[in-house]
Design a protein around this motif. Structure first.
Motif, mmCIF file in Angstrom:
data_model
loop_
_atom_site.group_PDB
_atom_site.id
_atom_site.type_symbol
_atom_site.label_atom_id
_atom_site.label_comp_id
_atom_site.label_asym_id
_atom_site.label_seq_id
_atom_site.Cartn_x
_atom_site.Cartn_y
_atom_site.Cartn_z
ATOM 1 N N ALA A 1 1.100 -1.178 -0.288
ATOM 2 C CA ALA A 1 0.155 -0.162 0.003
ATOM 3 C C ALA A 1 0.669 1.082 0.187
ATOM 4 O O ALA A 1 0.906 2.192 -0.878
ATOM 5 N N LYS A 2 1.851 1.397 0.595
ATOM 6 C CA LYS A 2 2.474 2.427 1.090
ATOM 7 C C LYS A 2 3.582 2.847 -0.957
ATOM 8 O O LYS A 2 3.294 4.126 -1.105
ATOM 9 N N THR A 3 3.813 1.606 -1.437
ATOM 10 C CA THR A 3 4.418 2.063 -2.941
ATOM 11 C C THR A 3 3.390 2.409 -3.275
ATOM 12 O O THR A 3 3.787 3.135 -4.165
ATOM 13 N N VAL A 4 2.347 2.038 -3.177
ATOM 14 C CA VAL A 4 1.100 2.428 -4.123
ATOM 15 C C VAL A 4 0.952 3.742 -4.039
ATOM 16 O O VAL A 4 0.763 4.149 -5.260
ATOM 17 N N ALA A 5 0.667 3.924 -2.505
ATOM 18 C CA ALA A 5 0.301 5.510 -2.309
ATOM 19 C C ALA A 5 1.340 6.234 -2.590
ATOM 20 O O ALA A 5 1.089 7.012 -3.230
ATOM 21 N N ASN A 6 2.748 6.071 -2.508
ATOM 22 C CA ASN A 6 3.914 6.791 -2.577
ATOM 23 C C ASN A 6 3.264 7.297 -4.378
ATOM 24 O O ASN A 6 3.914 8.587 -5.493
ATOM 25 N N TRP A 7 2.685 6.622 -5.220
ATOM 26 C CA TRP A 7 3.346 6.934 -6.825
ATOM 27 C C TRP A 7 2.312 7.798 -7.249
ATOM 28 O O TRP A 7 1.668 8.596 -8.049
ATOM 29 N N VAL A 8 0.832 7.200 -6.587
ATOM 30 C CA VAL A 8 -0.612 7.932 -6.371
ATOM 31 C C VAL A 8 -0.297 9.615 -6.134
ATOM 32 O O VAL A 8 -0.461 10.407 -6.493
ATOM 33 N N ASN A 9 0.359 9.343 -5.121
ATOM 34 C CA ASN A 9 0.507 10.764 -4.063
ATOM 35 C C ASN A 9 1.671 11.998 -4.838
ATOM 36 O O ASN A 9 1.227 12.844 -4.338
ATOM 37 N N SER A 10 2.749 11.598 -5.358
ATOM 38 C CA SER A 10 3.709 12.144 -5.919
ATOM 39 C C SER A 10 3.999 11.708 -7.180
ATOM 40 O O SER A 10 3.497 13.323 -7.941
ATOM 41 N N GLU A 11 3.995 10.976 -7.766
ATOM 42 C CA GLU A 11 4.148 11.046 -9.430
ATOM 43 C C GLU A 11 2.730 11.086 -10.239
ATOM 44 O O GLU A 11 3.239 11.763 -10.669
ATOM 45 N N LEU A 12 1.606 10.109 -9.524
ATOM 46 C CA LEU A 12 0.197 10.248 -10.806
ATOM 47 C C LEU A 12 0.188 11.667 -9.962
ATOM 48 O O LEU A 12 -0.912 12.833 -11.168
ATOM 49 N N ALA A 13 -0.313 12.565 -8.837
ATOM 50 C CA ALA A 13 -0.901 14.127 -8.810
ATOM 51 C C ALA A 13 0.233 14.422 -8.687
ATOM 52 O O ALA A 13 0.188 15.906 -9.736
ATOM 53 N N GLY A 14 1.594 14.547 -9.184
ATOM 54 C CA GLY A 14 2.515 15.770 -9.980
ATOM 55 C C GLY A 14 2.379 16.352 -10.941
ATOM 56 O O GLY A 14 1.916 17.543 -11.457
ATOM 57 N N TYR A 15 2.103 14.917 -11.297
ATOM 58 C CA TYR A 15 1.591 15.160 -13.480
ATOM 59 C C TYR A 15 0.442 15.898 -14.019
ATOM 60 O O TYR A 15 -0.087 16.563 -14.518
ATOM 61 N N LEU A 16 -1.043 15.769 -12.228
ATOM 62 C CA LEU A 16 -2.588 15.630 -12.517
ATOM 63 C C LEU A 16 -1.719 17.896 -12.598
ATOM 64 O O LEU A 16 -2.584 17.790 -13.208
ATOM 65 N N ASN A 17 -1.967 17.750 -11.261
ATOM 66 C CA ASN A 17 -1.215 19.284 -11.178
ATOM 67 C C ASN A 17 -0.274 20.259 -12.238
ATOM 68 O O ASN A 17 -1.301 21.229 -12.354
ATOM 69 N N GLU A 18 0.487 19.539 -12.859
ATOM 70 C CA GLU A 18 1.100 19.958 -13.340
ATOM 71 C C GLU A 18 0.491 20.405 -14.839
ATOM 72 O O GLU A 18 0.061 21.574 -15.616
ATOM 73 N N THR A 19 -0.657 19.495 -15.348
ATOM 74 C CA THR A 19 -1.280 19.245 -17.217
ATOM 75 C C THR A 19 -2.521 19.877 -16.170
ATOM 76 O O THR A 19 -3.327 20.160 -16.620
ATOM 77 N N ASN A 20 -3.447 20.503 -15.112
ATOM 78 C CA ASN A 20 -3.892 20.850 -14.541
ATOM 79 C C ASN A 20 -6.012 19.413 -14.705
ATOM 80 O O ASN A 20 -6.205 20.351 -15.770
ATOM 81 N N MET A 21 -5.387 18.299 -14.456
ATOM 82 C CA MET A 21 -6.031 17.618 -15.164
ATOM 83 C C MET A 21 -6.652 16.948 -14.310
ATOM 84 O O MET A 21 -5.923 16.884 -12.981
#
Lengths: 479, 453
Positions: free
Chosen positions: A340-360
C-alpha cells in the motif's frame, strides 16, 4: 486588544441533475446563450413549475451525510425582486421549511478536529446571467443557467479563522463530490461561497456586526477576502468607527472588499409560499433509498485506509480527499504485488504531480489503475529499477504504451544475467586501476564511482544491488 | 361574426386557423377518428396561450405577445378536433367583474348593449349568448365564469380546483384560478368538461382524480336531493327581483323531489376581504414577469434599467391591475405579512370549514350567482368596492376550491339572472345533473337576445 474572528459560510452547491429543478430543460454548462432555456425557464405567461425529484434526492443525500434532520414536508416560497436575469421576478426557494435542518461537518484545524455546525440546507433555483461585454452599452441576458438546482448550505458562525473557513469549504467540496451531487467545478460556478464575517474582542460572547462577502469563486480568494475583511473591521473599530451591516464584493485584482449594498437598501423580498407548488412530501421509502445510495464517506474512508492499508494520516488524507483518487488507489492496490505504501507513493507524488502540472483530474488521465499496477509489478519483480520506472511512467503518461510494451520496445529490462554483468564489471575494473588501488587502500567510498560506471555502460539497466555485490566481491577478493 | 363586432367580444379572430381546423375536423369526421365534439366551434378566453396566435390577457403589456406554445386546455380542444373561432375579450389579467378593465375596450351585454356582460370572462359569455359560437372557455378566480354566465343568461361551470390544468393559462391568483366553460346548457358543459378535465403532469396543482363521463349522469333522478340554502346568500345584499327568480327556480327543483334546508355559512361576510388580500398578493408576484425584458410591451423611452421597469409597467398595466399589484405588494411586505396575508389564510380555512360542515347537512348548496342583474357600463367603474361586492356569492367557492355551476334562472325585466349550485369537491357530475334536470323543465337557457337569433 486581542480580537476574535467569527465566520459563517453560505455555500451554493449546484446539484448535478440532468434537467432543471422545475423544468425539463438540460443543465449542461457552456451551451450557446438561451439554447437551454425552455418556456418555463424564460417565464412565459402561463407556465408552471414541476419539482425535479432528483434534486430532492441529492439534497437528502447531503442531509444524511452530515447527520441532519430531513424535513419530510418542506415548502417552496417565492423570493420577490426585479432583476433582468431573474425571469419570473421571483426566485423559487425554500424559506420557512427547508428540506435539511441541522447537522455538522468535522474539520481538521491543524491542532485537532473541530465540529462546524450546519444550520440548514435548502433547495432553490439559480438565476440566469447578465452579460455586460460585447453589447455596446446594452446588457445581454443568458437564461441557460436559470432554473439550475441549487442547494444552499448555511453553516453556523463556528469558524474562527480564514484557515478554518477554508478547511470547512474543502471538506464540504470533497463531500459533495463523494456524494455525486455536485461536480464541484468552481470556475463554472458549481460551488460558490458567501462569507459572513465579524470580529469581537477576545472573550466577548455577543457577536459583532457582520458583513457579507458575496460570490467568491476560489479557495484562495475566499481566504484573502476574509483576511482583508477581518483586518478592515479591526482597523475600523480600533480607529473608533463601527462596522456597518452590509454586503461587500471582493475584488481579487486589488485584494480588497467594497460595499455593494447596505442593510438600509436591502430588498424586502416579500416571501410567501409558492401557490404553484404544493408542499414537497418525502416518504420514508424515498429517504431510505437515498440512504442506500450513500457511498463510503471521506472520513470513514480515511480511517479505513489507515487501519486496513496501514497508511499514515498524510497519505490517507491525500488519497481520500477525492473519491476518484481513492478509488484509483484501491484499484491499483488490488492488481499489484506492491504494498500500500508503494502504491500510495506513486499515486500521491508521481501521478498527483503530473495531474497538477497539467491541471487534469484523475479520471481523464491516460494511465489507468491496471497500467500503474503493471508498472509497480515490474519494479517488484526486478525487471526495471525504480529510476527507470519513472521514465516509463512519463512515457505511459504521454500515451506511448503500457509498462510491458515500453520495457520491450525500449529494451529497458534490467541486466540480471550475472555473466553479462560480470563482463561489464571486469571491463570497468580493468580500465580503472587507480580507483581500484584507492579502494583497496581503504577508500571504500570510490565504490560509488564503479557503480556509476557500470550503470553508464548498461544505460541504467543493471540491477544496482547486484552490481554492488559483484563489485565488492571482485574488489575484496583482490584478483 | 362581423355583424356582431359591436359587442367587442373578440380580441383576435384568425380565420385561417379556423378554416384549417374546420378542414381537419371534416377529415376526422369523414375518415373516422372523430370525437364527440369534433367540428364544434369554440371561442377561447384570451388568457389561454395559443401557439402562433396573439394572446393578450386583455392587457397592453401583452398586446404584442404571440406564445410559442399551447395551453394544456387548448391542446385538448385541438385534439378533440374542435374549431377555434377566436380569442375572447376579458378584463385585464382577469381582474374585473364587468369586462371594463380590458385594454381592448368593454364588451357589451347582448341583452342590453349599454350594460356589462360581467367579467372577467365577458367576451366568452357574450359570444355564447349571441350564439357566435357553440361554447367558450373561461377562467374563474372569484366568479369570472359564473358571474358573466349569470348576467348573460347562459350556463357557466367552474370546476374543482385542480380538475382542469392551469398550464398555459396566464396566472392571476394561482391558488384560486380555475379554467372552465361557458355554454348554452348544462349538457354542453358536461360534454366540454369531458374534453378539458384531467390530470396534467405539467401542473403540480392538478389532481390525479379519475375523470368520469360527465354526460352519463345528466338525467339521473334528483328525488331526495338535499339542497342547502345559506341564509347569508338571501340577506339584504340580494336584490328583490333576483331573489324572486331564485325562489321560483328552487321550486322547480322541489317539484323534482329535492328538499330545501336552511344552512349557515357563518364566515361568508369575510370572503370579500379575505379574497382581496390573497388574490392581489399572488397577483403582485405573478405579474412581476411582465417587466419588458423578454417579451411583451416595453416602454420606448427610458433612461436606465429601473426607469425601463417603471415606465414599462406604468404604461403597460391599467389602473385596476396596478391597484391590485399595489395592494398585494403591501400585504406581503415585511411587517404587514402576518396581519394581512397570514390572517387571510386563516380566514380562508374558516370559510372552507364552513362548507365542509354544510356538506354534512346537504348534498349541494344553492343560491343566487350575483346580487343583481347586469349593471350599466360605467356605473361602478369609479367605485371598486361596489364592483367587488358583485362577486360576494361566488368568491367563497374559489377560496375553498369547490366546483360550482351557474344556470339561467329567469329574467328580471329583460335581464337574466343566474342560479348558483355549489357542490363538494369533484361533484361536477352531480351539479351538471341538477342543472340539466332544471333545464329539462325550463326555457331560460334557450332564450336568445333579440337580433342574435
Amino acid at each position: 486588544m486581542a480580537w476574535e474572528t467569527v465566520i459563517g459560510l453560505e455555500v451554493h452547491v449546484q446539484l448535478s441533475t440532468n434537467s432543471k429543478i422545475f423544468s425539463g430543460a438540460s443543465t449542461s454548462y457552456g451551451a450557446k446563450p438561451n439554447t437551454q432555456a425552455c418556456e418555463v425557464d424564460i417565464a412565459l405567461p402561463g407556465v408552471l413549475p414541476v419539482m425535479n425529484k432528483e434534486a430532492a434526492r441529492k439534497a437528502v443525500k447531503f442531509g444524511l451525510s452530515v447527520e441532519s434532520k430531513i424535513n419530510q414536508r418542506s415548502v417552496f416560497a417565492r423570493k420577490n425582486y426585479f432583476y433582468p436575469d431573474l425571469p419570473k421576478g421571483y426566485q423559487i426557494s425554500q424559506y420557512e421549511l427547508p428540506i435539511v435542518v441541522g447537522g455538522h461537518l468535522t474539520i481538521d484545524t491543524g491542532k485537532g478536529e473541530k465540529r462546524i455546525g450546519i444550520t440548514r440546507a435548502h433547495l432553490e433555483e439559480d438565476a440566469g446571467k447578465s452579460l455586460h461585454e460585447d453589447f455596446h452599452g446594452m446588457t445581454g441576458i443568458d437564461l441557460n443557467r436559470a432554473g439550475t438546482p441549487l442547494l444552499e448550505i448555511v453553516s453556523e458562525p463556528d469558524m474562527r479563522s480564514p484557515a478554518e473557513a477554508i478547511a470547512y469549504l474543502r471538506k464540504l467540496h470533497t463531500l459533495v463530490r463523494y456524494l455525486e451531487i455536485c461536480d464541484g467545478n468552481m470556475q463554472e460556478g458549481s460551488f460558490r461561497c458567501d462569507a459572513n464575517v465579524s470580529v469581537r474582542p477576545q472573550g466577548e460572547t455577543e457577536l459583532g456586526t457582520r458583513t457579507e462577502l458575496k460570490n467568491i469563486n476560489s479557495f484562495r480568494f475566499i481566504e484573502k477576502a476574509i483576511e482583508y475583511e477581518v483586518e478592515r473591521q479591526i482597523d475600523l473599530i480600533e480607529d473608533g468607527g463601527t462596522v456597518v451591516q452590509e454586503t461587500r464584493l471582493y475584488d481579487p485584482s486589488r485584494n480588497e472588499t467594497r460595499p455593494m449594498r447596505t442593510k438600509e437598501d436591502a430588498h424586502d423580498y416579500r416571501y410567501f409560499p409558492d401557490p404553484d407548488l404544493p408542499p414537497m412530501e418525502l416518504d420514508d421509502q424515498f429517504i431510505d433509498s437515498a440512504r442506500q445510495q450513500l457511498p463510503e464517506l471521506p472520513d470513514t474512508k480515511r480511517h479505513r485506509f489507515m487501519e486496513q492499508h496501514g497508511l499514515g494520516p498524510a497519505d490517507a488524507y491525500q488519497l481520500t480527499s477525492d473519491k476518484a483518487t481513492a478509488d484509483f488507489f484501491e484499484a491499483v492496490l488490488e492488481q499489484t504485488r506492491g504494498d500500500a505504501k508503494t502504491v500510495a507513493n506513486w499515486v500521491n507524488s508521481e501521478l498527483a504531480g503530473y495531474l497538477n502540472e497539467t491541471n487534469m483530474v484523475i479520471e481523464s488521465a491516460r494511465i489507468d489503475p491496471g497500467m500503474l499496477a503493471e508498472l509497480i509489478d515490474r519494479i517488484e519483480d526486478g525487471t526495471i529499477s525504480g529510476k527507470i520506472a519513472k521514465d516509463v511512467f512519463r512515457s505511459m503518461w504521454n500515451g506511448e504504451g503500457t509498462a510491458d510494451q515500453l520495457i520491450e520496445t525500449k529494451a529497458l529490462r534490467q541486466i540480471t544475467d550475472s555473466g553479462e554483468l560480470e563482463k561489464v564489471v571486469d571491463d570497468v575494473l580493468s580500465r580503472s586501476r587507480e580507483q581500484v588501488e584507492q579502494y583497496r587502500g581503504g577508500q571504500t567510498k570510490v565504490l560509488g564511482y564503479f557503480v556509476g560506471q557500470v550503470m553508464k555502460e548498461t544505460q541504467g539497466k543493471a540491477n544496482p544491488q547486484q552490481v554492488n555485490e559483484l563489485l565488492k566481491q571482485k574488489l575484496e577478493s583482490g584478483d | 361574426m362581423e355583424r356582431h363586432r359591436a359587442l367587442n367580444a373578440f380580441i383576435t379572430v384568425d380565420p385561417e386557423l379556423s378554416l384549417n381546423q374546420a378542414r381537419a375536423a371534416d377529415r376526422m369526421l369523414k375518415n373516422g377518428g372523430s370525437r364527440p365534439l369534433t367540428g364544434i366551434p369554440i371561442a377561447h378566453k384570451d388568457i389561454f396561450c395559443t401557439k402562433g396566435v396573439l394572446t393578450t390577457c386583455g392587457s397592453k403589456i401583452l398586446s404584442n405577445f404571440v406564445p410559442p406554445y399551447d395551453a394544456t386546455l387548448i391542446k385538448r380542444c385541438y385534439e378533440e378536433g374542435m374549431v377555434t373561432l377566436g380569442k375572447t375579450n376579458m378584463d385585464e389579467f382577469a381582474m374585473g367583474s364587468s369586462n371594463e378593465t380590458s385594454y381592448f375596450g368593454p364588451v357589451r351585454n347582448p341583452w342590453d348593449q349599454f350594460r356589462v356582460p360581467g367579467g372577467s370572462s365577458g367576451g366568452s359569455a357574450a359570444s355564447v349568448t349571441a350564439r357566435l359560437c357553440a361554447a367558450a372557455t373561461g377562467t374563474d378566480t372569484g366568479g369570472s365564469i359564473r358571474q358573466p354566465a349569470a348576467l348573460c343568461g347562459i350556463t357557466g361551470l367552474k370546476p374543482t380546483y385542480g380538475r382542469v390544468s392551469r398550464y398555459g393559462m396566464v396566472a392571476f391568483a394561482s391558488s384560486l384560478d380555475q379554467g372552465g366553460v361557458l355554454t348554452q346548457s348544462a349538457e354542453d358543459a358536461a360534454l366540454l368538461l369531458n374534453v378539458i378535465a384531467g390530470f396534467d403532469p405539467l401542473d403540480s396543482t392538478s389532481v390525479e382524480e379519475p375523470v368520469p363521463d360527465y354526460g352519463s349522469k345528466l338525467k339521473d333522478d334528483i328525488d331526495g336531493l338535499k339542497i342547502g340554502l345559506p341564509k347569508q346568500y338571501f340577506d339584504e345584499g340580494l336584490s328583490p327581483e333576483v331573489e324572486v327568480l331564485i325562489r321560483d327556480a328552487l321550486r322547480v327543483l322541489e317539484d323534482h323531489g329535492a328538499v330545501l334546508i336552511d344552512i349557515d355559512l357563518p364566515n361568508s361576510e369575510l370572503c370579500v376581504p379575505c379574497y382581496y388580500v390573497i388574490a392581489p398578493s399572488e397577483a403582485s408576484s405573478n405579474l412581476s414577469r411582465f417587466d419588458g425584458v423578454r417579451y411583451g410591451y416595453r416602454s420606448e423611452d427610458y433612461e436606465d434599467l429601473v426607469d425601463m421597469y417603471m415606465r414599462t409597467r406604468a404604461e403597460g398595466f391599467g389602473d385596476e391591475v396596478k391597484r391590485r399589484i399595489m395592494i398585494g405588494t403591501y400585504a406581503l411586505s415585511a411587517g404587514y405579512y402576518d396581519a394581512y396575508y397570514l390572517k387571510a389564510q386563516k380566514l380562508r380555512r374558516l370559510i372552507t370549514h364552513d362548507f365542509e360542515r354544510a356538506f354534512e347537512l346537504c348534498d349541494v348548496i344553492a343560491g343566487p350567482t350575483t346580487p343583481t342583474a347586469a349593471f350599466e357600463i360605467g356605473a361602478k367603474t369609479s367605485d371598486p368596492i361596489s364592483m367587488y361586492l358583485n362577486d360576494i356569492y361566488t368568491i367563497s367557492v374559489n377560496l375553498s376550491g369547490l366546483p360550482a355551476l351557474s344556470v339561467p334562472a329567469g329574467f328580471a325585466g329583460d335581464l337574466p339572472a343566474g342560479l348558483q349550485l355549489i357542490g363538494p369537491y369533484f361533484s361536477e357530475s352531480r351539479l351538471l345533473n341538477i342543472g340539466h334536470r332544471f333545464q329539462m323543465d325550463t326555457e331560460w337557457h334557450r332564450r336568445i337576445p333579440g337580433g342574435f337569433e
